[in-house]
Design an enzyme around this catalytic site. Structure first.
Site, short mmCIF file in Angstrom:
data_model
loop_
_atom_site.label_atom_id
_atom_site.label_comp_id
_atom_site.label_asym_id
_atom_site.label_seq_id
_atom_site.Cartn_x
_atom_site.Cartn_y
_atom_site.Cartn_z
N LYS A 78 -14.05 1.92 -2.28
CA LYS A 78 -13.07 1.01 -2.93
C LYS A 78 -13.84 -0.05 -3.71
CE LYS A 78 -9.06 -1.83 -1.55
NZ LYS A 78 -8.32 -2.34 -0.39
N SER A 153 -3.42 -1.56 -0.95
CA SER A 153 -4.22 -1.70 -2.13
C SER A 153 -5.29 -0.62 -2.24
CB SER A 153 -4.87 -3.08 -2.19
OG SER A 153 -5.69 -3.29 -1.08
N SER A 177 -3.22 -2.22 3.74
CA SER A 177 -3.92 -1.61 2.61
C SER A 177 -4.73 -0.37 2.91
CB SER A 177 -4.82 -2.65 1.93
OG SER A 177 -4.00 -3.62 1.31
#
Lengths: 469, 439
Positions: A78, A153, A177
């Site tokens: 990420k 996210s 997330s």
């Protein structure tokens, strides 16, 4: 052999048995990325050259008989994890030219374990969201239906695993997330206890909540990755000194006798299909010999305000360093969502409002912690839906000022309490969209969660289904 | 004067720890190449996290104990949020409502040559981190982050000071205490002790605090402390006599102009939006920890001075001079311990009177003496050659022996040459020249 479809466990076996090389495995993943990323928009930065280099080095090590935990296996990271000399953007144009001079501790640990990094994945800008739609680089798409969102996210990380681009991915969770996009994309997402995995080098969202964790195709894979990531870090004062257990051991030991709790409060606002899936999961657990017990938990709706205030307050302070003086662009590059959160967070910390908002939120936080402590006296783990719905269509989050905090209602309580949670694929909607269920445990109960999740996974076939992309 | 000064002091002391307050960078930044003592943490890079320096915290508590403070068993760090280019994170990690030390005091002379003491109450002693340094160069401003993150201890008094003498006494005592504890060099000129007085005036019979106060910044030298405060007191007196109330503001001391200049209005206090620092768990002491710290502290100046008077029958004056610096006091006691036939008073007299010259010498004078003693000056080539030729001419026998392989005769030849040249001669230079002449 479609090498990119392997799990970590299978890839390790294959590499050790010399059935294929890390270079072949990596190239398979890179090809898959080339085929699918125009549609999925997962990668903000693809590090093809570095990946092949790392794969080459991994093959050298494998030839010498070295056996590092994740040696030669391609991973996607990420893009809020600082990677030395590799652009790190937090999916914001403000950092689109920022190249960190250091590695996050998670990255150092993965490097020491022999990882092959494919690139940096898309997220909601600054991790502010539950859709990946607030990314300044465009939303990522759900491999199960590219007209839908992957969640957020850590949407890019979830999509890449579901689409078999990367063998596994690293995400981070503040409240949902990791778990929510895992649920929408039909993969395993593990949010460790707050303080179990170091936050050093992770672009801070909410300091008292952020938890880095693995996103994988199977439960056994998540145990493998957590083993590498967990532990006290002298660079992060909030990491815990608790002993790191052996997560990959004793997976097959029976769970007969384990008590699984569930609460009706967690079915409020949840779609029928999701509710059915959870009830079916409870039945599966009963068949496995676990005891299912109904408990009463504080309604998740109370967590929304608590989470929104604490998170946005910390966000407003954590984003203050992006003044454009030492690195990055200036504040005018902040997107709408970031600005909204900064404003609200600043307001709740302001003189005259601190007591009414921030301090009160901290007090309610204590009550939520106590509520869970009390529940875990009666049950070992809690089973609940992860998200109220399946993946929503692209555009669903636009103009929704509280989209994230509302969508994550079911994961906020456990996040606020710093507890670990894991999402496992548990079914599909009639539109063939994944439905996940989450298991929540007491602090540092990752081994128990993994154990319980493993048995459910092995008793079902959901994790074997893949999108047709 | 019709008015009584009401002065409170905020003093910042920079600790001389090895590392900075929240990262491993060296804290010994003074005079170093700009931005060479930095890391992701003190530069406020994305993802960096603070890890508190335990030694700095221990030293802060020790300062508090030396100032007779209570040490609450629970304490925490807080974020003080504001923007300034030298503040890398956009917030300073400090302490707000639960500092490490509270409710202390220190006694100072009421006035010059007064036997009365005035008790100055210490409101709090807490830890924070220093900011970077701004350097203005023409139209540009440069930022050096070497100082960013260096540990600072802030000591805040109640507005108990009534005159500049008390202020100067307090500062000297504070400086002496932190030097005794060996936690700071407390050099105002180097910036490791900084002072911000808050000044106002009231009528002697007035109860409570005046309705205003003025903060004075930029007093960078001990010499200017009483000048700056005296200037400010006079300025307030003139305004008050005229029926006006001085504005509540921050003023800067201008060394060149020898006056204070308005900097910014303190009317609207900045909203720092303090909240507990989530990256650093709170600190919970056990009584035993505090006791241990107390026991590691050296004997403090006031106690030592009193003891010297008692144990060694010294006058208050002598005892004060001997204990001004811990090193001198230790040296005195060591000498006394080994002395059998001289009295402490005699030793004290010698140290104070005869060695006074040495004690009052500046470092640079001492260096001159040492240099003269140990560094040999370069010899004039011709002068050297002349002397060597002379020596060799008068010692033909030794020269022949040397040329026959008896190299140890070089020694006497060297000695003779040096004797002719004097004590300042450089042996190496002579040796090389001799060997060359003999080859």
């Amino acid at each position: 052999m479609n090498l990119h479809q392997l799990t970590i466990t299978q890839a390790k076996e294959g590499l050790q048995a010399k059935k294929f090389s890390s270079i072949e495995l990596t190239k398979a993943c890179l090809n898959r990325i080339k085929q699918t990323d125009k549609t999925l928009n997962v990668f903000i930065t693809l590090t093809e050259k570095e990946a092949l280099n790392q794969a080459r080095q991994a093959d050298d090590k494998l030839a010498k008989g070295e056996d590092l935990a994740l040696l030669g296996i391609p991973v996607a990271i990420k893009d809020n994890f600082s990677t030395r000399d590799i652009r790190t953007t937090a999916a914001s144009k403000l950092l689109n030219a920022y190249i960190p001079p250091y590695d996050a501790t998670v990255i150092t640990k993965l490097k020491d374990a022999g990882m092959v990094m494919l690139g940096k994945t898309n997220l909601d800008a600054w991790a502010h969201g539950s859709s990946t739609e607030t990314s300044d680089f465009g939303p990522s798409k759900n491999p199960w239906d590219p007209n839908r969102l992957p969640g957020g996210s850590s949407g890019g990380s979830a999509a890449t695993v579901a689409a078999n681009q990367a063998i596994y991915a690293i995400g981070s969770e503040t409240a949902g997330s990791i778990r929510q996009p895992a649920s929408w994309c039909g993969i395993v997402g593990l949010k460790p206890t707050y303080g179990r995995v170091s936050r050093y080098g992770v672009i801070a969202m909410a300091s008292s909540l952020d938890s880095p964790g693995p996103m994988t195709k199977t439960v056994a894979d998540s145990a493998l990755v957590l083993q590498v990531l967990a532990g006290k870090d002298p660079k992060d004062a909030t990491t815990a000194p608790e002993t790191v257990e052996e997560y990959t051991k004793d997976l097959t030991t029976t769970i007969a006798g384990m008590t699984i709790g569930f609460s009706d409060e967690y079915f409020d606002g949840v779609s029928e299909e999701v509710k059915e899936t959870v009830l079916a999961a409870l039945k599966t657990y009963e068949k496995l010999g676990a005891k299912v017990k109904k408990i009463s938990l504080m309604a998740p709706t109370y967590s929304i305000a608590v989470y929104t205030i604490i998170q946005r307050a910390e966000v407003s302070s954590n984003l203050a360093r992006y003044d454009g003086i030492r690195f990055g662009h200036d504040r005018s590059f902040f997107g709408q969502e970031a600005k909204r959160r900064i404003m609200l967070g600043t307001y709740t910390l302001s003189a005259g409002y601190f007591d009414a908002y921030y301090k009160k939120a901290l007090k309610v936080r204590t009550k939520i912690i106590a509520d869970f402590n009390s529940a875990f006296k009666d049950v070992d783990v809690i089973l609940a839906p992860t998200a109220p719905t399946t993946a929503l269509p692209v555009g669903a989050s636009l103009d929704q000022a509280m989209f994230g905090e509302l969508a994550d209602m079911l994961v906020e309580p456990s996040s606020i309490a710093g507890l670990p949670g894991i999402n496992v694929p548990a079914g599909f909607s009639k539109e063939n969209l994944p439905i996940g269920v989450q298991l929540i445990g007491p602090q540092f109960a990752e081994k128990k969660l993994i154990h319980a999740a493993y048995h459910f996974e092995q008793a079902t076939d959901f994790h074997k289904q893949k999108p047709t992309l | 004067m019709n008015y009584t000064p009401v002065i409170g002091l905020e003093v910042h002391v920079e600790l001389k720890t090895q590392s900075k307050m929240f990262c491993g960078c060296s804290a010994d930044y003074f005079g170093k190449e700009p931005n060479s003592y930095t890391c992701p943490v003190c530069l406020g890079l994305p993802g960096a996290l603070p890890v508190p320096n335990k030694k700095a915290i221990d030293w802060c508590v020790m300062i508090g104990l030396a100032l007779n403070c209570e040490i609450p068993l629970f304490s925490k760090f807080d974020r003080k949020n504001y923007f300034y280019p030298d503040l890398a994170k956009g917030y300073q990690i400090s302490q707000y409502d639960e500092p490490f030390c509270i409710n202390g005091y220190i006694d100072v002379e009421m006035d010059k040559d007064s036997k009365e003491t005035k008790r100055i109450r210490i409101r709090r002693v807490h830890m924070e981190e220093d900011t970077g340094k701004l350097l203005h160069e023409g139209a540009a401003t440069l930022i050096d982050f070497n100082r960013s993150g260096v540990p600072l201890v802030e000591i805040v008094t109640e507005p108990d000071f009534e005159n500049t003498h008390q202020v100067v006494q307090y500062l000297k005592k504070l400086q002496q205490i932190v030097r005794y504890l060996d936690v700071s060099n407390a050099d105002m000129e180097k910036g490791d002790m900084r002072l911000e007085p808050n000044i106002s005036l009231k009528k002697p019979e007035e109860k409570g605090l005046p309705p205003y106060k003025v903060e004075v910044k930029n007093i960078n030298s001990f010499r200017f402390v009483d000048k700056a405060i005296a200037y400010e007191i006079k300025r307030h007196e003139e305004l008050l006599t005229d029926g006006q109330t001085p504005s509540q503001e921050t003023r800067g001391w201008d060394e060149k102009k020898q006056k204070t200049v308005s900097q910014r209005s303190k009317e609207e206090a900045m909203d720092y939006r303090y909240f507990p620092e989530p990256d650093i768990p709170p600190i919970a002491w056990k009584e035993a920890d505090i006791t241990t710290l107390k026991n590691t502290m050296p004997e403090l100046p006031d106690i030592k001075t009193a003891r010297f008077q008692k144990d060694y029958s010294l006058s208050a004056y002598d005892a004060t001079i001997l204990t001004r610096e811990k090193e001198m006091a230790d040296f005195f006691e060591k000498t006394v311990k080994t002395a059998k036939d001289v009295t402490p008073k005699q030793i004290a007299n010698y140290l104070i009177n005869d060695l006074k010259l040495l004690l009052t010498q500046q470092a640079k004078d001492i260096l001159e003496t040492v240099r003269a003693k140990y560094h040999k000056s370069e010899m004039n080539e011709n002068e050297l050659q002349t002397v060597i030729d002379d020596v060799l001419k008068n010692n033909a026998k030794l020269v022949a022996e040397y040329k026959n392989g008896k190299v140890q005769v070089l020694g006497p030849l060297l000695g003779m040459t040096k004797a002719k040249l004097g004590n300042n001669a450089d042996m190496e230079q002579i040796k090389k020249a001799l060997e060359k002449a003999l080859s």
